[in-house]
Scaffold this motif. Structure first.
Motif, mmCIF file in Angstrom:
data_model
loop_
_atom_site.group_PDB
_atom_site.id
_atom_site.type_symbol
_atom_site.label_atom_id
_atom_site.label_comp_id
_atom_site.label_asym_id
_atom_site.label_seq_id
_atom_site.Cartn_x
_atom_site.Cartn_y
_atom_site.Cartn_z
ATOM 1 N N THR A 46 0.815 -1.215 0.000
ATOM 2 C CA THR A 46 0.000 0.000 0.000
ATOM 3 C C THR A 46 0.847 1.262 0.000
ATOM 4 O O THR A 46 0.329 2.334 -0.284
ATOM 5 N N HIS A 47 2.125 1.155 0.322
ATOM 6 C CA HIS A 47 2.997 2.324 0.328
ATOM 7 C C HIS A 47 3.998 2.328 -0.828
ATOM 8 O O HIS A 47 4.818 3.223 -0.939
ATOM 9 N N ASN A 48 3.929 1.330 -1.697
ATOM 10 C CA ASN A 48 4.825 1.238 -2.832
ATOM 11 C C ASN A 48 4.355 2.220 -3.901
ATOM 12 O O ASN A 48 3.227 2.121 -4.386
ATOM 13 N N PRO A 49 5.193 3.182 -4.297
ATOM 14 C CA PRO A 49 4.747 4.177 -5.274
ATOM 15 C C PRO A 49 4.344 3.568 -6.611
ATOM 16 O O PRO A 49 3.427 4.060 -7.260
ATOM 17 N N CYS A 50 4.988 2.497 -7.015
ATOM 18 C CA CYS A 50 4.629 1.865 -8.288
ATOM 19 C C CYS A 50 3.251 1.226 -8.205
ATOM 20 O O CYS A 50 2.433 1.361 -9.117
ATOM 21 N N TYR A 56 0.603 3.979 -8.161
ATOM 22 C CA TYR A 56 0.429 4.559 -9.493
ATOM 23 C C TYR A 56 -0.409 3.634 -10.375
ATOM 24 O O TYR A 56 -1.356 4.070 -11.033
ATOM 25 N N ARG A 57 -0.080 2.345 -10.369
ATOM 26 C CA ARG A 57 -0.808 1.400 -11.218
ATOM 27 C C ARG A 57 -2.249 1.236 -10.749
ATOM 28 O O ARG A 57 -3.155 1.070 -11.568
ATOM 29 N N ASN A 58 -2.485 1.278 -9.446
ATOM 30 C CA ASN A 58 -3.848 1.178 -8.932
ATOM 31 C C ASN A 58 -4.665 2.415 -9.285
ATOM 32 O O ASN A 58 -5.854 2.313 -9.571
ATOM 33 N N GLY A 79 -4.845 0.447 -15.269
ATOM 34 C CA GLY A 79 -4.480 -0.142 -16.545
ATOM 35 C C GLY A 79 -4.378 0.835 -17.702
ATOM 36 O O GLY A 79 -4.037 0.442 -18.807
ATOM 37 N N SER A 80 -4.680 2.092 -17.483
ATOM 38 C CA SER A 80 -4.603 3.059 -18.576
ATOM 39 C C SER A 80 -3.251 3.769 -18.626
ATOM 40 O O SER A 80 -3.033 4.607 -19.484
ATOM 41 N N ARG A 126 15.625 1.281 -8.763
ATOM 42 C CA ARG A 126 16.432 2.223 -7.974
ATOM 43 C C ARG A 126 16.283 3.651 -8.483
ATOM 44 O O ARG A 126 16.389 4.599 -7.722
ATOM 45 N N ALA A 127 16.012 3.791 -9.775
ATOM 46 C CA ALA A 127 15.833 5.110 -10.372
ATOM 47 C C ALA A 127 14.367 5.551 -10.323
ATOM 48 O O ALA A 127 13.997 6.520 -10.980
ATOM 49 N N ASN A 128 13.529 4.830 -9.576
ATOM 50 C CA ASN A 128 12.095 5.134 -9.432
ATOM 51 C C ASN A 128 11.358 5.143 -10.761
ATOM 52 O O ASN A 128 10.470 5.962 -10.983
ATOM 53 N N LEU A 129 11.718 4.236 -11.663
ATOM 54 C CA LEU A 129 11.059 4.157 -12.962
ATOM 55 C C LEU A 129 9.929 3.130 -12.988
ATOM 56 O O LEU A 129 9.281 2.960 -14.005
ATOM 57 N N CYS A 130 9.682 2.442 -11.899
ATOM 58 C CA CYS A 130 8.592 1.455 -11.790
ATOM 59 C C CYS A 130 8.615 0.450 -12.938
ATOM 60 O O CYS A 130 7.682 0.386 -13.744
ATOM 61 N N PRO A 131 9.657 -0.351 -13.053
ATOM 62 C CA PRO A 131 9.738 -1.283 -14.181
ATOM 63 C C PRO A 131 8.659 -2.364 -14.092
ATOM 64 O O PRO A 131 8.285 -2.800 -13.011
ATOM 65 N N LEU A 132 8.164 -2.755 -15.251
ATOM 66 C CA LEU A 132 7.239 -3.878 -15.358
ATOM 67 C C LEU A 132 8.041 -5.027 -15.948
ATOM 68 O O LEU A 132 8.544 -4.932 -17.070
ATOM 69 N N LEU A 133 8.191 -6.097 -15.195
ATOM 70 C CA LEU A 133 9.001 -7.241 -15.610
ATOM 71 C C LEU A 133 8.072 -8.358 -16.059
ATOM 72 O O LEU A 133 7.219 -8.802 -15.298
#
Length: 120
Positions: free
Chosen positions: A43-47, A50-52, A56-57, A80-87
């Motif tokens: 609940t505190h993860n910025p990624c 953002y996604r929530n 999905g848009s 680490r660069a706060n880019l919220c990668p989707l793996l």
């Protein structure tokens, strides 16, 4: 006896059932703490936030295909660069597990093979 003398529980006077109940209580408490920590982390993860919010848009900044050493390292540095990668990768293993290749200079692992990395 030292525990009882200091005000702790007297294990010698406890029955096997008392000990089982205490163990179950402690295991349940530990499990609840782990669940609460996981919930707090999500609940505190910025990624995740953002996604929530975007439902999905959102346009992803970084999408990494493959969970091998290169993909995981790319995800690590992007996060680490706060880019919220989707793996995008298999749940476990992939080619790294099947080939058992040696991997050198992976962050946090000086020299491992694919199977050993997956176990970690």
């Amino acid at each position: 006896r030292t525990g009882a003398a200091k005000g702790g529980p007297n294990l010698e006077a406890a029955t096997v059932e008392d000990l089982r109940q205490e163990l179950e209580r402690r295991e349940e408490d530990a499990m609840m703490e782990r669940l609460e920590e996981e919930e707090r982390r999500l609940t505190h993860n910025p990624c995740s936030l953002y996604r929530n919010r975007t439902r999905g848009s959102a346009v992803e900044k970084v999408v990494i295909i493959g969970g091998g050493p290169a993909g995981m390292t790319a995800a690590l540095y992007a996060a680490r660069a706060n880019l919220c990668p989707l793996l995008i990768a298999p749940a476990l293993g992939g080619q790294l597990m099947a080939k058992g290749v040696d991997v050198e200079n992976y962050p946090g692992m000086p020299r491992e093979n694919g199977g050993e990395m997956i176990e970690v």
